[in-house]
Design a protein around this motif. Structure first.
Motif, short mmCIF file in Angstrom:
data_model
loop_
_atom_site.label_atom_id
_atom_site.label_comp_id
_atom_site.label_asym_id
_atom_site.label_seq_id
_atom_site.Cartn_x
_atom_site.Cartn_y
_atom_site.Cartn_z
N ASP A 388 0.83 -1.20 0.00
CA ASP A 388 0.00 0.00 0.00
C ASP A 388 0.87 1.25 0.00
OD1 ASP A 388 -2.69 -1.24 0.47
OD2 ASP A 388 -1.66 -1.90 2.29
N ARG A 395 -4.84 7.07 -0.68
CA ARG A 395 -4.29 5.75 -0.97
C ARG A 395 -4.14 5.60 -2.48
NH1 ARG A 395 -6.99 0.38 1.70
NH2 ARG A 395 -5.20 -1.02 1.61
N ALA A 398 -3.23 0.26 -3.55
CA ALA A 398 -3.95 -0.59 -2.60
C ALA A 398 -3.74 -2.04 -3.00
CB ALA A 398 -5.45 -0.25 -2.60
N THR A 401 -1.96 -2.59 -6.26
CA THR A 401 -2.52 -2.05 -7.50
C THR A 401 -2.64 -0.53 -7.39
OG1 THR A 401 -3.78 -4.06 -7.84
CG2 THR A 401 -4.53 -2.12 -9.06
N THR A 403 -4.25 2.83 -7.74
CA THR A 403 -5.70 3.11 -7.72
C THR A 403 -6.07 4.30 -8.59
OG1 THR A 403 -5.48 4.64 -5.86
CG2 THR A 403 -5.88 2.31 -5.33
N THR A 404 -5.11 5.15 -8.90
CA THR A 404 -5.44 6.44 -9.52
C THR A 404 -5.47 6.39 -11.04
OG1 THR A 404 -3.10 6.93 -9.20
CG2 THR A 404 -4.65 7.89 -7.62
N ASP A 406 -5.02 3.48 -14.59
CA ASP A 406 -4.98 2.07 -14.99
C ASP A 406 -3.55 1.76 -15.48
OD1 ASP A 406 -5.04 -0.33 -16.37
OD2 ASP A 406 -7.09 -0.02 -17.11
#
Ligand code: ZN
Length: 445
Positions: A388, A395, A398, A401, A403-404, A406
């Motif tokens: 994380d 975050r 997560a 991966t 998150t913001t 692709d």
């Protein structure tokens, strides 16, 4: 990383409004009034560390190409032609890729020297990473950024994205720039109250050529040109004599150690133990994807330690805590962000990374008097172990991966941009002028 090697094992970090409200033993943090009101993330059997600062990198798309060459030949025949072929669209895709890779691996702050950096600002803003942008400034060749384009970026992005994106003044190596450009850069940084980033003393040939042309060593020449000071970061600084080290210490100039790049390009081994002992702020960086070939700061810490050990023949150098300090606290200091980030302390912004220690490659994880996690972070962990990442409490990674954005999409766009760049480079006509061509010849000073 509070400067006292404090470990809370087990421990908690409480974040409210993006800021660290408490840090300490689990029971103590649980008693904080805000503790009951925030969502919890179970990080048992993880190391929870401050976000890492990659204090020298270049966005780029040349990974795995042009290997095993001398520095100046490589610049002249591969890197500089790629600069000539670069477009804003390709540059933007490269920054998206670099920052996605960086943040995925636990890096929450980068100092990036690159071109067409409006796209870099957009990438950093989108991805949620901190980015200090330093355009590749040079006036001896026409395929770099200029003081004018740096000024435009300062006007539009001096501080952007809630303070996460900042613009500095950037200069390529000494031989790419005229003395006038250095003076102009110093004035520009002064006018905007911002920092300066450049390379110096990377190879022994560079020092010899500088002595030949200017009768001074590079750091002394830079001092004369007025760019050293507490807001300046010099990448590499491999070949400094004792006098130059004192100049950095006395002017408060920070350096960024790039051990992987220095080994790969056979540049040499910076005397980091000596620099730190003399009070020079030593940060850590990966350099670009072309000279590393990844942006993995956990891996870079291992290189930093091992290079110290082998170059000094002293196994007591390259202590894991010292190297962790370079990647966190000293990185933040070099970037002028010491009040904002760089450690897990109350009042700082929550740039927090969890490293999963449950893998078989971490066995054994020991506690109390046998605590060995600092060594695990430096010698065992890699970016793949990061689970994380939070930047200012947001975050951005997560469970491994991002998150913001692709990441697959970012990779596909970077792949297409790289193919475009290589196609464009193939169509260039004429020789790319480069400092290496002038080495040893009578050249204008
Ligand atoms: Zn560099």
């Amino acid at each position: 990383m509070d400067g006292s090697r404090t470990v809370h094992d087990p421990g908690s970090v409480l974040v409210t409004d993006g800021v660290i409200a408490a840090v300490g033993p689990v029971e103590d943090v649980a008693r904080h009034p805000a503790a009951a009101t925030v969502p919890r993330v179970d990080a048992s059997r993880h190391a929870v560390i401050p976000g890492l600062h990659n204090a020298h990198l270049h966005s780029g798309l040349l990974r795995g190409t042009a290997e095993s060459m001398a520095l100046w030949e490589w610049l002249e025949n591969h890197v500089d032609p790629a600069h000539r072929a670069l477009t804003p669209e390709i540059a933007r895709a490269a920054s998206y890729m670099a920052y996605t890779e960086a943040v995925r691996g636990g890096t929450t702050s980068v100092l990036d020297m690159w071109r067409f950096m409006e796209g870099s600002a957009e990438a950093a803003s989108d991805i949620g990473i901190r980015a200090t942008l330093a355009p590749y400034g040079a006036d001896r060749y026409d395929y770099f950024e200029s003081l004018e384009s740096n000024r435009r970026l300062l006007e539009s992005h001096l501080v952007a994205a809630d303070g996460r994106v900042r613009t500095w003044v950037g200069l390529e190596h000494l031989f790419y720039c005229s003395p006038e450009m250095f003076r102009g850069a110093a004035e520009l940084a002064e006018e905007f109250g911002t920092g300066i980033h450049t390379h110096s003393s990377e190879s022994i040939w560079e020092v010899e050529e500088c002595l030949r042309r200017h009768r001074r060593r590079p750091i002394e020449e830079m001092y004369q040109r007025g760019i050293l000071g507490a807001s300046t970061v010099i990448a590499h600084a491999v070949w400094l004599d004792d006098r130059e080290v004192e100049v950095l210490a006395q002017t408060g100039t920070a350096m960024t150690h790039c051990p992987c790049s220095n080994m790969k390009l056979s540049s040499g081994a910076a005397r980091i133990g000596h620099y730190r002992a003399r009070g020079v702020v030593c940060a850590l960086g990966t350099d670009g994807e072309k000279e590393n070939n990844n942006l993995d700061m956990l891996e870079e810490m291992k290189f930093a330690s091992l290079l110290q050990k082998v170059s000094t023949l002293d196994p007591t150098t390259g202590d894991p805590w010292d190297v962790l300090d370079m990647a966190t606290r000293s990185g933040a200091r070099a970037l002028g962000l010491a009040d904002v980030t760089g450690s897990l302390e109350v009042g700082k912004e929550a740039d927090v990374v969890t490293v999963d220690l449950r893998g078989v490659h971490f066995v054994p994880v020991l506690h109390g008097a046998d605590f060995n996690v600092a060594a695990h972070l430096v010698f065992t962990a890699s970016s793949h172990d990061v689970r994380d990442v939070w930047v200012s409490g947001r975050r951005v990674v997560a469970d491994g991966t991002v998150t913001t954005v692709d990441a697959a999409d970012v990779a596909a766009q970077a792949q297409a941009a790289a193919e475009d760049l290589f196609a464009r480079r193939r169509t260039l006509t004429g020789r790319t002028p480069s400092p290496a061509t002038d080495f040893g010849k009578a050249t204008p000073v």
